[in-house]
Write an enzyme that holds these catalytic residues in place. Structure first.
Site, mmCIF file in Angstrom:
data_model
loop_
_atom_site.group_PDB
_atom_site.id
_atom_site.type_symbol
_atom_site.label_atom_id
_atom_site.label_comp_id
_atom_site.label_asym_id
_atom_site.label_seq_id
_atom_site.Cartn_x
_atom_site.Cartn_y
_atom_site.Cartn_z
ATOM 1 C CG ASN A 96 -0.637 8.852 3.200
ATOM 2 O OD1 ASN A 96 -1.169 7.908 2.607
ATOM 3 N ND2 ASN A 96 0.018 9.813 2.572
ATOM 4 C CG HIS A 132 -1.216 5.456 -0.085
ATOM 5 N ND1 HIS A 132 -1.890 5.960 0.997
ATOM 6 C CD2 HIS A 132 -2.075 4.589 -0.680
ATOM 7 C CE1 HIS A 132 -3.105 5.423 1.066
ATOM 8 N NE2 HIS A 132 -3.231 4.573 0.065
ATOM 9 C CG HIS A 183 -7.982 -3.720 -1.474
ATOM 10 N ND1 HIS A 183 -8.999 -2.859 -1.789
ATOM 11 C CD2 HIS A 183 -6.919 -2.923 -1.141
ATOM 12 C CE1 HIS A 183 -8.567 -1.604 -1.669
ATOM 13 N NE2 HIS A 183 -7.313 -1.618 -1.284
ATOM 14 N NE ARG A 213 -3.877 1.997 2.394
ATOM 15 C CZ ARG A 213 -4.162 2.718 3.482
ATOM 16 N NH1 ARG A 213 -3.561 2.427 4.632
ATOM 17 N NH2 ARG A 213 -5.027 3.692 3.432
HETATM 18 C C1 HEM Z 1 -8.732 1.533 -6.048
HETATM 19 C C2 HEM Z 1 -8.683 2.406 -5.095
HETATM 20 C C3 HEM Z 1 -8.256 2.078 -3.694
HETATM 21 C C4 HEM Z 1 -8.865 2.486 -2.556
HETATM 22 C C5 HEM Z 1 -10.101 3.360 -2.463
HETATM 23 C C6 HEM Z 1 -8.142 1.915 -1.447
HETATM 24 C C7 HEM Z 1 -8.454 2.129 -0.105
HETATM 25 C C8 HEM Z 1 -7.876 1.445 0.946
HETATM 26 C C9 HEM Z 1 -8.248 1.604 2.326
HETATM 27 C C10 HEM Z 1 -9.288 2.570 2.858
HETATM 28 C C11 HEM Z 1 -7.524 0.712 3.053
HETATM 29 C C12 HEM Z 1 -7.632 0.424 4.554
HETATM 30 C C13 HEM Z 1 -6.814 1.367 5.408
HETATM 31 C C14 HEM Z 1 -7.060 1.108 6.862
HETATM 32 O O1 HEM Z 1 -8.167 1.376 7.328
HETATM 33 O O2 HEM Z 1 -6.154 0.623 7.566
HETATM 34 C C15 HEM Z 1 -6.692 0.008 2.123
HETATM 35 C C16 HEM Z 1 -5.816 -0.984 2.471
HETATM 36 C C17 HEM Z 1 -4.941 -1.573 1.579
HETATM 37 N N1 HEM Z 1 -4.779 -1.253 0.253
HETATM 38 FE FE1 HEM Z 1 -5.973 -0.077 -0.835
HETATM 39 N N2 HEM Z 1 -7.106 1.173 -1.929
HETATM 40 C C18 HEM Z 1 -7.131 1.253 -3.304
HETATM 41 C C19 HEM Z 1 -6.219 0.702 -4.163
HETATM 42 C C20 HEM Z 1 -5.129 -0.030 -3.771
HETATM 43 C C21 HEM Z 1 -4.053 -0.425 -4.624
HETATM 44 C C22 HEM Z 1 -3.903 -0.005 -6.083
HETATM 45 C C23 HEM Z 1 -3.202 -1.172 -3.877
HETATM 46 C C24 HEM Z 1 -1.918 -1.829 -4.281
HETATM 47 C C25 HEM Z 1 -1.695 -2.342 -5.457
HETATM 48 C C26 HEM Z 1 -3.770 -1.266 -2.546
HETATM 49 C C27 HEM Z 1 -3.262 -1.994 -1.515
HETATM 50 C C28 HEM Z 1 -3.776 -2.035 -0.243
HETATM 51 C C29 HEM Z 1 -3.301 -2.940 0.778
HETATM 52 C C30 HEM Z 1 -2.254 -4.010 0.604
HETATM 53 C C31 HEM Z 1 -4.025 -2.627 1.935
HETATM 54 C C32 HEM Z 1 -3.867 -3.290 3.318
HETATM 55 C C33 HEM Z 1 -2.916 -2.439 4.141
HETATM 56 C C34 HEM Z 1 -2.606 -3.004 5.510
HETATM 57 O O3 HEM Z 1 -2.595 -4.212 5.686
HETATM 58 O O4 HEM Z 1 -2.317 -2.187 6.421
HETATM 59 N N3 HEM Z 1 -4.920 -0.528 -2.515
HETATM 60 N N4 HEM Z 1 -6.913 0.486 0.842
#
Ligand code: HEM
Length: 328
Positions: free
Chosen positions: A94, A66, A191, A62
């Site tokens: 962030n 970002h 995700h 992530r």
């Molecule tokens: C398409 C639009 C996207 C939105 C709206 C989005 C939004 C989010 C949000 C809100 C979280 C949770 C944060 C939290 O509450 O801790 C999250 C987690 C995550 N996102 Fe996304 N995301 C997007 C795209 C992506 C992309 C492109 C990637 C990587 C290729 C990605 C990888 C991740 C990962 C791996 C997590 C888990 C993080 C953790 O374990 O702490 N996301 N995302």
């Protein structure tokens, strides 16, 4: 005289096309002379860290996303706020990022092997690749040669898609980075690993239109899944609980993200939005059965390499930071 003018035109054209595609300047062999051990150094640290804390994989993937969406992949997400300047890392989207001190540790190991040579942006791109690969996902050659930026501004994080985004908003935010709807549906499968805080999606469970009552739910979310999520996220005020984004396999990079989304069990409204467009819906449904893993892995590798080249600094632009949290 005429030939000098023609030469000038040629030079200008060459310059324009070079600056239009900085990505063309990235090269997976970029450090083959100056720091041949860089990938081994990063890998060793990653293997060691993920064997004790596999949940670090999600945050690192992530973080790379970002980084790339704000000022390009230039390590700006890693800079600390200083003086009057609030940096990206202290902006709302962030505050849920993790892994900064581990990235600093890996960068220190890289500095010990090759001082002043490898950028923080490249270290992060390699860590994200290893995070996916060590979670049983695809491996890809990471084009390298990014330089680090010297600027990080919290307000610029409005270029990051929010979890409430609909399909139009998602395509606009991805399109602004030259990423298309295939990249959107492919990269959203990030995700498949990691966790989320309840507050990132609890509006879907309790307050979808601002009425703040138990009936105010996101109609696109599967009802059974909703009650399961409610049993974990007890109220709108819960700001500590973490849930697995892909329950049961949140440490494994696999196709189950699409299986969930196809059942209207994607965690965020933005995940569910992939069912509202014919192309992305077809992609989700094709991969929901899990039969075309190699195809998806190749797609993911291609899209993340594309994302990793967004607005990169190269050549003599920017700098090679010594520490990722401060400019030199
Ligand atoms: C398409 C639009 C996207 C939105 C709206 C989005 C939004 C989010 C949000 C809100 C979280 C949770 C944060 C939290 O509450 O801790 C999250 C987690 C995550 N996102 Fe996304 N995301 C997007 C795209 C992506 C992309 C492109 C990637 C990587 C290729 C990605 C990888 C991740 C990962 C791996 C997590 C888990 C993080 C953790 O374990 O702490 N996301 N995302």
């Amino acid at each position: 005289m005429a030939s000098r003018a023609a030469l000038l035109v040629l030079l200008l054209a060459a310059f324009a096309s070079a600056s239009a595609s900085a990505s063309a300047q990235l090269d997976d062999k970029f450090y083959s002379q100056s720091c041949p051990s860089v990938e081994d150094v990063v890998r060793k640290e990653m293997v060691r860290a993920l064997s004790v804390a596999p949940s670090l994989a999600g945050p690192l993937l992530r973080m790379h996303f970002h980084d790339c969406f704000v000022r390009g992949c230039d390590g700006s997400v890693l800079l600390d706020s200083i003086g009057n300047n609030t940096a990206e890392k202290d902006a709302k989207p962030n505050l849920t990022l993790r892994g900064f001190s581990f990235i600093e540790r890996v960068k220190a190991a890289v500095e010990a092997a090759c001082p002043d040579t490898v950028s923080c942006a490249d270290v992060l791109a390699l860590m994200a690749r290893d995070a996916v690969w060590l979670s049983k996902g695809p491996f890809w050659a990471v084009p390298l040669g990014r330089r680090d930026g010297r600027v990080s501004i919290s307000n610029e994080t409005d270029q990051l898609p929010p979890p409430t985004a609909n399909f139009t908003e998602l395509t606009q935010l991805f399109g602004a980075k030259n990423l298309d709807i295939k990249d959107l549906v492919v990269l959203s499968a990030g995700h498949t690993i990691g966790t989320s805080h309840c507050f990132s999606f609890s509006d879907r469970l309790y307050n979808f239109t601002g009425m703040d009552n138990v009936h105010d739910i996101d109609p696109t979310l599967d009802l059974q899944y909703m009650s399961r999520l409610r049993s974990k996220c007890k109220s709108l005020d819960d700001n500590t609980t973490l849930v697995e984004m892909d329950p049961g396999s949140f440490k494994t990079f696999d196709l189950s993200y699409y299986t969930l989304v196809a059942k209207r069990r994607g965690l965020f409204h933005s995940d569910g939005a992939l069912l509202t467009d014919a192309f992305t819906r077809a992609y989700v449904l094709r991969h929901a059965g899990g039969a075309y893993k190699e195809e998806f892995f190749a797609d993911f590798a291609a899209s993340i390499v594309k994302m990793g080249s967004v607005d990169v600094l190269t050549g003599t632009q920017g700098e090679i930071r010594k520490k990722c949290s401060v400019v030199n």
